[in-house]
Design a protein around this motif. Structure first.
Motif, PDB file in Angstrom:
ATOM      1  N   LEU A   3      20.202  18.011 -45.676  1.00 35.76           N
ATOM      2  CA  LEU A   3      19.888  16.951 -44.722  1.00 35.76           C
ATOM      3  C   LEU A   3      19.870  17.440 -43.277  1.00 35.76           C
ATOM      4  O   LEU A   3      19.050  16.993 -42.484  1.00 35.76           O
ATOM      5  N   CYS A   4      20.758  18.366 -42.926  1.00 41.77           N
ATOM      6  CA  CYS A   4      20.875  18.814 -41.532  1.00 41.77           C
ATOM      7  C   CYS A   4      20.247  20.186 -41.307  1.00 41.77           C
ATOM      8  O   CYS A   4      20.662  20.943 -40.413  1.00 41.77           O
ATOM      9  N   GLU A   5      19.236  20.507 -42.079  1.00 48.05           N
ATOM     10  CA  GLU A   5      18.606  21.826 -42.051  1.00 48.05           C
ATOM     11  C   GLU A   5      18.097  22.213 -40.663  1.00 48.05           C
ATOM     12  O   GLU A   5      18.138  23.389 -40.268  1.00 48.05           O
ATOM     13  N   PHE A   6      17.619  21.251 -39.882  1.00 42.73           N
ATOM     14  CA  PHE A   6      16.929  21.576 -38.631  1.00 42.73           C
ATOM     15  C   PHE A   6      17.820  21.416 -37.396  1.00 42.73           C
ATOM     16  O   PHE A   6      17.309  21.316 -36.275  1.00 42.73           O
ATOM     17  N   TYR A   7      19.123  21.399 -37.605  1.00 40.12           N
ATOM     18  CA  TYR A   7      20.041  21.202 -36.477  1.00 40.12           C
ATOM     19  C   TYR A   7      19.805  22.220 -35.362  1.00 40.12           C
ATOM     20  O   TYR A   7      19.652  21.852 -34.183  1.00 40.12           O
ATOM     21  N   TRP A   8      19.766  23.488 -35.703  1.00 39.24           N
ATOM     22  CA  TRP A   8      19.644  24.518 -34.680  1.00 39.24           C
ATOM     23  C   TRP A   8      18.271  24.505 -34.027  1.00 39.24           C
ATOM     24  O   TRP A   8      18.138  24.808 -32.830  1.00 39.24           O
ATOM     25  N   LEU A   9      17.235  24.144 -34.759  1.00 38.81           N
ATOM     26  CA  LEU A   9      15.900  24.039 -34.178  1.00 38.81           C
ATOM     27  C   LEU A   9      15.802  22.837 -33.241  1.00 38.81           C
ATOM     28  O   LEU A   9      15.050  22.875 -32.252  1.00 38.81           O
ATOM     29  N   ASP A  10      16.535  21.779 -33.552  1.00 40.47           N
ATOM     30  CA  ASP A  10      16.495  20.565 -32.734  1.00 40.47           C
ATOM     31  C   ASP A  10      17.404  20.646 -31.510  1.00 40.47           C
ATOM     32  O   ASP A  10      17.285  19.819 -30.600  1.00 40.47           O
ATOM     33  N   LEU A  11      18.299  21.612 -31.508  1.00 36.61           N
ATOM     34  CA  LEU A  11      19.264  21.724 -30.418  1.00 36.61           C
ATOM     35  C   LEU A  11      18.569  22.260 -29.169  1.00 36.61           C
ATOM     36  O   LEU A  11      18.104  23.396 -29.141  1.00 36.61           O
ATOM     37  N   GLU A  12      18.477  21.431 -28.150  1.00 36.25           N
ATOM     38  CA  GLU A  12      17.808  21.817 -26.909  1.00 36.25           C
ATOM     39  C   GLU A  12      18.680  22.787 -26.116  1.00 36.25           C
ATOM     40  O   GLU A  12      19.905  22.767 -26.219  1.00 36.25           O
ATOM     41  N   PRO A  13      18.035  23.659 -25.289  1.00 35.07           N
ATOM     42  CA  PRO A  13      18.808  24.617 -24.482  1.00 35.07           C
ATOM     43  C   PRO A  13      19.849  23.907 -23.616  1.00 35.07           C
ATOM     44  O   PRO A  13      19.566  22.907 -22.969  1.00 35.07           O
ATOM     45  N   GLU A  14      21.040  24.440 -23.659  1.00 37.18           N
ATOM     46  CA  GLU A  14      22.166  23.943 -22.872  1.00 37.18           C
ATOM     47  C   GLU A  14      22.632  22.545 -23.305  1.00 37.18           C
ATOM     48  O   GLU A  14      23.486  21.943 -22.647  1.00 37.18           O
ATOM     49  N   ALA A  15      22.060  22.022 -24.376  1.00 35.76           N
ATOM     50  CA  ALA A  15      22.506  20.722 -24.885  1.00 35.76           C
ATOM     51  C   ALA A  15      23.700  20.931 -25.806  1.00 35.76           C
ATOM     52  O   ALA A  15      23.847  21.968 -26.442  1.00 35.76           O
ATOM     53  N   ARG A  16      24.550  19.917 -25.885  1.00 34.76           N
ATOM     54  CA  ARG A  16      25.742  20.009 -26.737  1.00 34.76           C
ATOM     55  C   ARG A  16      25.815  18.778 -27.628  1.00 34.76           C
ATOM     56  O   ARG A  16      26.535  17.822 -27.336  1.00 34.76           O
ATOM     57  N   GLN A  17      25.056  18.813 -28.695  1.00 32.40           N
ATOM     58  CA  GLN A  17      25.145  17.733 -29.679  1.00 32.40           C
ATOM     59  C   GLN A  17      26.017  18.205 -30.832  1.00 32.40           C
ATOM     60  O   GLN A  17      25.731  19.225 -31.457  1.00 32.40           O
TER      61      GLN A  17
END
Length: 233
Positions: free
Chosen positions: A149-163
């Protein structure tokens, strides 16, 4: 009766007519299978057997209902999945002839729709399609399966964002929970165990009805909820 309540009543009647998922592994589901509108979490570290367990459960379900399978990891082996389906057909029809088994196997494969998702945008579109017309058009669908389900976490993580991983997980889970409640279907999904840890009490949480945790020990033994298991490959 207003329009909203009429629509809700229609979806409830449609949901009650969907086939029930039953006769699954009693050590996992004591009542034979997940109840309608249930979320089933399969968590674990990499190579703990999450996808294999998901395929086994899906294979048993397609002998009873139609299944939508969201292949997010794109690691699902179609031939291996087919073997699991064939095993499930043979186990549920011990007295059938070879021709009858082949016919049932083909019908089961027709009951399984696999949707490959290569980005979070495609996953989002697939979930919208399930919500807006797929479940309305097919009253035999009782299960949605999602691998990773969370396969794309790192691809979706924007630069300098902290989700936080847990927040990302809950955002997707909220979408699935809404569909399950709306259409009276169940969802079984896999997720890396690093996403399931909630270290902040203020974080939003979505309730999960069944939690199946897999471990892969250094000894080579796999455990499901701390009990030794063996997955047929």
């Amino acid at each position: 009766m207003d329009i909203t309540s009429a629509a809700t009543l229609y979806l409830q009647q449609l949901g009650e007519q969907r086939p029930r998922i039953s006769d699954l592994n009693p050590s996992i589901f004591t009542n034979g299978g997940p109840d309608p509108s249930s979320l089933v979490e399969i968590s674990g570290v990499r190579k703990s057997g999450k996808s294999v367990l998901l395929m086994q459960l899906v294979s048993h379900c397609v002998t009873r209902c139609d299944v939508i399978f969201l292949n997010v990891s794109n690691k699902i082996d179609a031939q291996l999945l087919g073997r699991h389906v064939r095993d499930a057909v043979e186990n549920s029809n011990p007295n059938a002839t070879s021709a009858e088994l082949e016919d049932k196997f083909e019908k089961c494969m027709d009951s399984l729709e696999i949707i490959n998702c290569f980005s979070s945008a495609q996953l989002e579109m697939a979930i919208k399609a399930i919500d807006q017309y797929i479940l309305l058009d097919n009253g035999r669908i009782s299960l949605i399966a999602v691998d990773s389900l969370c396969e794309f976490y790192w691809l979706d993580l924007e630069p300098e964002a902290r989700q936080r991983k847990y927040t990302y997980y809950m955002n997707w889970l909220a979408r699935l929970r809404k569909i399950c409640n709306k259409f009276y279907v169940s969802c079984i999904y896999t997720v890396d165990s690093s996403f399931t840890k909630n270290q902040y009490a203020s974080s939003r949480s979505i309730s999960v009805d069944y939690k199946l945790h897999l471990d892969y020990l250094k000894s080579g033994v796999r455990t499901l909820n701390d009990k030794n298991i063996f997955h047929k490959q």
